[in-house]
Design a protein around this motif. Structure first.
Motif, mmCIF file in Angstrom:
data_model
loop_
_atom_site.group_PDB
_atom_site.id
_atom_site.type_symbol
_atom_site.label_atom_id
_atom_site.label_comp_id
_atom_site.label_asym_id
_atom_site.label_seq_id
_atom_site.Cartn_x
_atom_site.Cartn_y
_atom_site.Cartn_z
ATOM 1 N N ARG A 92 14.993 0.292 4.886
ATOM 2 C CA ARG A 92 14.542 0.224 6.280
ATOM 3 C C ARG A 92 15.687 0.331 7.285
ATOM 4 N N PRO A 93 16.864 -0.265 7.039
ATOM 5 C CA PRO A 93 17.928 -0.116 8.039
ATOM 6 C C PRO A 93 18.504 1.296 8.137
ATOM 7 N N SER A 94 18.208 2.140 7.116
ATOM 8 C CA SER A 94 18.902 3.426 7.026
ATOM 9 C C SER A 94 18.017 4.648 7.233
ATOM 10 N N LEU A 95 16.714 4.532 6.961
ATOM 11 C CA LEU A 95 15.820 5.685 7.042
ATOM 12 C C LEU A 95 14.740 5.460 8.094
ATOM 13 N N THR A 96 14.128 6.550 8.532
ATOM 14 C CA THR A 96 13.104 6.459 9.565
ATOM 15 C C THR A 96 11.819 5.850 8.999
ATOM 16 N N THR A 97 11.010 5.297 9.893
ATOM 17 C CA THR A 97 9.783 4.625 9.478
ATOM 18 C C THR A 97 8.823 5.573 8.771
ATOM 19 N N ASP A 98 8.751 6.843 9.213
ATOM 20 C CA ASP A 98 7.793 7.748 8.585
ATOM 21 C C ASP A 98 8.131 8.009 7.113
ATOM 22 N N LEU A 99 9.415 8.066 6.776
ATOM 23 C CA LEU A 99 9.792 8.237 5.374
ATOM 24 C C LEU A 99 9.422 7.003 4.548
ATOM 25 N N LEU A 100 9.636 5.825 5.118
ATOM 26 C CA LEU A 100 9.276 4.588 4.433
ATOM 27 C C LEU A 100 7.764 4.502 4.246
ATOM 28 N N ASP A 101 7.009 4.949 5.255
ATOM 29 C CA ASP A 101 5.551 4.920 5.165
ATOM 30 C C ASP A 101 5.053 5.784 4.011
ATOM 31 N N VAL A 102 5.669 6.951 3.840
ATOM 32 C CA VAL A 102 5.252 7.847 2.755
ATOM 33 C C VAL A 102 5.475 7.178 1.399
ATOM 34 N N ALA A 103 6.634 6.554 1.216
ATOM 35 C CA ALA A 103 6.911 5.874 -0.048
ATOM 36 C C ALA A 103 5.937 4.731 -0.284
ATOM 37 N N GLU A 104 5.622 3.996 0.784
ATOM 38 C CA GLU A 104 4.704 2.865 0.647
ATOM 39 C C GLU A 104 3.316 3.328 0.226
ATOM 40 N N ILE A 105 2.826 4.356 0.896
ATOM 41 C CA ILE A 105 1.466 4.794 0.585
ATOM 42 C C ILE A 105 1.388 5.449 -0.794
ATOM 43 N N GLU A 106 2.438 6.145 -1.213
ATOM 44 C CA GLU A 106 2.459 6.718 -2.561
ATOM 45 C C GLU A 106 2.439 5.625 -3.617
ATOM 46 N N SER A 107 3.176 4.543 -3.372
ATOM 47 C CA SER A 107 3.276 3.467 -4.359
ATOM 48 C C SER A 107 1.945 2.764 -4.576
ATOM 49 N N HIS A 108 1.071 2.798 -3.577
ATOM 50 C CA HIS A 108 -0.229 2.139 -3.680
ATOM 51 C C HIS A 108 -1.355 3.123 -3.982
ATOM 52 N N ALA A 109 -1.035 4.396 -4.171
ATOM 53 C CA ALA A 109 -2.067 5.419 -4.321
ATOM 54 C C ALA A 109 -2.818 5.284 -5.640
ATOM 55 N N ASP A 110 -4.094 5.614 -5.599
ATOM 56 C CA ASP A 110 -4.886 5.732 -6.822
ATOM 57 C C ASP A 110 -4.732 7.115 -7.442
ATOM 58 N N ARG A 111 -4.422 8.096 -6.601
ATOM 59 C CA ARG A 111 -4.195 9.468 -7.062
ATOM 60 C C ARG A 111 -3.521 10.223 -5.925
ATOM 61 N N ILE A 112 -2.799 11.280 -6.254
ATOM 62 C CA ILE A 112 -2.071 12.059 -5.260
ATOM 63 C C ILE A 112 -2.280 13.549 -5.549
ATOM 64 N N SER A 113 -2.558 14.314 -4.501
ATOM 65 C CA SER A 113 -2.633 15.768 -4.618
ATOM 66 C C SER A 113 -1.745 16.372 -3.542
ATOM 67 N N PRO A 166 -2.328 9.496 -11.265
ATOM 68 C CA PRO A 166 -2.664 10.910 -11.484
ATOM 69 C C PRO A 166 -2.155 11.773 -10.325
ATOM 70 N N TYR A 167 -1.518 12.891 -10.677
ATOM 71 C CA TYR A 167 -0.877 13.738 -9.672
ATOM 72 C C TYR A 167 -1.230 15.191 -9.927
ATOM 73 N N THR A 168 -1.758 15.860 -8.903
ATOM 74 C CA THR A 168 -2.071 17.280 -8.971
ATOM 75 C C THR A 168 -1.258 18.013 -7.915
ATOM 76 N N ALA A 169 -0.505 19.018 -8.345
ATOM 77 C CA ALA A 169 0.323 19.802 -7.425
ATOM 78 C C ALA A 169 -0.183 21.237 -7.406
ATOM 79 N N PHE A 170 -0.678 21.666 -6.248
ATOM 80 C CA PHE A 170 -0.999 23.073 -6.033
ATOM 81 C C PHE A 170 0.237 23.707 -5.402
#
Length: 287
Positions: A92-113, A166-170
């Motif tokens: 948090r002291p080094s990176l912007t909030t939007d980058l931290l938000d992405v990591a947070e939401i990925e860590s709690h995801a049920d699935r990612i595409s 589970p992760y799907t990459a198009f």
């Protein structure tokens, strides 16, 4: 109770869902405040994630707003009960909030595409490929910032590489051919992409140039699935950030885009063969 100076993404999302409940009931903040026996300012603070909400208060708000979506209420109650600090908070002291938000939401995801048209998805990038992408930022990033973002990226990749989400990459063919640091780095990245596509929980689907029509937008995006559809989120890559969207109409639109993408993309096995053919082409030309 002291207000939170920097509510987390999850805390802000709980507040946003409370606001959505109130608005769908047609209530103003003052009306809900009178029903709950609190001040309008307290309602605003709850909806902004600035102050905590107990499970009991959540259920009281849902009842007052006539929300009968028990699955959503239970999912929010589970979010309220979460404790502990995520690994991303160390950045948090080094990176912007939007980058931290992405990591947070990925860590709690049920699935990612994801869908990418300009580069290999970040969660599947090799260190050399990722470093070359970061190095092309304008204005240029200092090496210390590149190293920091690299470490952060590798931590984020654990979500996918663990096989638990589970992760799907198009991946559009353009992204498979785009060179950020020469043919050697690209060929190694594509070989790694093939290996990743064979891992448990990871699906890689190529969208080739020769499909009749490309469904959806031209930007890279990620669709993060929550425990219920109402808690899904879309993240879009732009030059100066990675905004998040969660309005029901936006989520429905991107779900349709992903469904259409799945209908035109190559199968997993055909995608691996396609990527192998590009690797062979690179190595024959530059080997």
């Amino acid at each position: 109770m002291a207000l939170r100076p920097n509510p987390t993404l999850r805390q802000r999302r709980i507040g946003a869902e409370l606001r959505r409940m109130r608005e769908q009931a047609g209530f103003g903040g003052s009306h809900l405040a009178r029903t709950l026996g609190v001040t309008p300012a307290q309602v605003t603070q709850m909806e902004n994630g600035k102050t905590g909400v107990s499970v009991e208060r959540l259920r009281a708000i849902a009842a007052a707003c006539m929300c009968a979506n028990e699955a959503l209420i239970d999912a929010l109650a589970e979010m309220i009960g979460e404790r502990g600090k995520g690994w991303w908070e160390d950045y948090r002291p080094s990176l912007t909030t939007d980058l931290l938000d992405v990591a947070e939401i990925e860590s709690h995801a049920d699935r990612i595409s994801t869908y990418t048209i300009t580069f290999i998805p970040g969660l599947l990038q090799t260190p050399s490929y990722a470093a070359s992408v970061f190095a092309r930022a304008i204005p240029p990033l200092p090496q210390s910032d590149i190293d920091l973002r690299m470490a952060f990226r590798l931590n984020r990749q654990r979500t996918v590489r663990s096989g638990t989400t589970p992760y799907t990459a198009f991946v559009h063919e353009a992204a498979l051919r785009m060179q950020f640091s020469g043919p050697t780095v690209l060929a190694e990245q594509l070989k790694t992409l093939i290996r990743d596509s064979e891992s448990s929980g990871v699906s890689v689907r190529v969208v080739p140039f020769d499909i009749e029509s490309l469904p959806g937008p031209s930007e890279n995006f990620t669709y993060i699935g929550g425990p219920v559809a109402e808690l899904d989120t879309v993240q879009i890559d732009i030059s100066f950030g990675c905004p998040l969207f969660d309005a029901p109409a936006q989520l429905a639109s991107y779900r349709e885009i992903l469904a259409r993408m799945a209908s035109v993309a190559l199968s997993e096995e055909d995608s691996r063969d396609f990527i192998r053919s590009i690797v062979k082409e690179i190595e024959s030309k530059h080997g």
